[in-house]
Design a protein around this motif. Structure first.
Motif, PDB file in Angstrom:
ATOM      1  N   ARG A 265       3.119  -6.786   6.497  1.00  0.00           N
ATOM      2  CA  ARG A 265       2.696  -6.040   5.304  1.00  0.00           C
ATOM      3  C   ARG A 265       3.844  -5.822   4.301  1.00  0.00           C
ATOM      4  O   ARG A 265       3.949  -4.774   3.676  1.00  0.00           O
ATOM      5  CB  ARG A 265       2.093  -4.693   5.687  1.00  0.00           C
ATOM      6  CG  ARG A 265       0.848  -4.789   6.511  1.00  0.00           C
ATOM      7  CD  ARG A 265       0.197  -3.453   6.822  1.00  0.00           C
ATOM      8  NE  ARG A 265       0.255  -2.515   5.738  1.00  0.00           N
ATOM      9  CZ  ARG A 265       0.781  -1.282   5.833  1.00  0.00           C
ATOM     10  NH1 ARG A 265       1.282  -0.857   6.961  1.00  0.00           N
ATOM     11  NH2 ARG A 265       0.784  -0.474   4.799  1.00  0.00           N
TER      12      ARG A 265
ATOM     13  N   CYS B 217      -1.257  -3.616  -3.321  1.00  0.00           N
ATOM     14  CA  CYS B 217      -2.223  -3.441  -2.230  1.00  0.00           C
ATOM     15  C   CYS B 217      -2.134  -4.597  -1.247  1.00  0.00           C
ATOM     16  O   CYS B 217      -1.912  -5.742  -1.630  1.00  0.00           O
ATOM     17  CB  CYS B 217      -3.645  -3.378  -2.794  1.00  0.00           C
ATOM     18  SG  CYS B 217      -3.892  -1.959  -3.861  1.00  0.00           S
TER      19      CYS B 217
ATOM     20  N   ASP C 228       0.807  -1.228   0.000  1.00  0.00           N
ATOM     21  CA  ASP C 228       0.000   0.000   0.000  1.00  0.00           C
ATOM     22  C   ASP C 228       0.839   1.277   0.000  1.00  0.00           C
ATOM     23  O   ASP C 228       0.313   2.355   0.261  1.00  0.00           O
ATOM     24  CB  ASP C 228      -0.992   0.032   1.176  1.00  0.00           C
ATOM     25  CG  ASP C 228      -2.027  -1.059   1.100  1.00  0.00           C
ATOM     26  OD1 ASP C 228      -2.593  -1.271   0.008  1.00  0.00           O
ATOM     27  OD2 ASP C 228      -2.274  -1.717   2.131  1.00  0.00           O
ATOM     28  N   THR C 229       2.137   1.153  -0.259  1.00  0.00           N
ATOM     29  CA  THR C 229       3.003   2.343  -0.307  1.00  0.00           C
ATOM     30  C   THR C 229       3.984   2.214  -1.478  1.00  0.00           C
ATOM     31  O   THR C 229       4.142   1.148  -2.055  1.00  0.00           O
ATOM     32  CB  THR C 229       3.843   2.502   0.982  1.00  0.00           C
ATOM     33  OG1 THR C 229       4.891   1.521   0.991  1.00  0.00           O
ATOM     34  CG2 THR C 229       3.002   2.370   2.242  1.00  0.00           C
TER      35      THR C 229
END
Length: 107
Positions: free
Chosen positions: A81, A104, A32-33
């Motif tokens: 993550r 994602c 997500d980054t």
């Protein structure tokens, strides 16, 4: 803390992948980054950061770095993550390139 073989993604050979643009190494991406794990500092930096050094020569090296970061920063192994992704460095733009873009964490 023990991690399954696929804790950061299934192992792959970056040179055997049919990619839209060539990859030159493996990177550890925070999902997500657009940040990657810097090989020397052990911190995540944006791909546009000029001092970022994020390309690992093989999957095992990237996996070890991801595991080390997770041991230091996550209470539970599955909270990390992180994903190991193919990446390259663009000498013209002087920045790392995420071949698949920002991944994602949730589908």
């Amino acid at each position: 803390m023990h991690f399954p073989d696929d804790a950061f993604g299934d192992p792959f050979d970056v040179h055997a992948l049919p990619l839209p643009r060539p990859a030159t190494g493996y990177a550890v991406q925070m999902l997500d980054t657009d940040t990657l794990l810097d090989r020397h500092r052990g911190t995540f930096l944006p791909v546009r950061e000029s001092t970022l050094d994020a390309l690992f020569s093989d999957f095992a090296e990237a996996r070890n770095a991801a595991a080390t970061w997770t041991r230091k920063h996550c209470a539970q192994p599955d909270e990390h993550r992180l994903a190991i992704v193919p990446a390259s460095f663009d000498p013209v733009l002087k920045r790392h390139v995420l071949i698949y873009g920002v991944l994602c964490g949730q589908p």
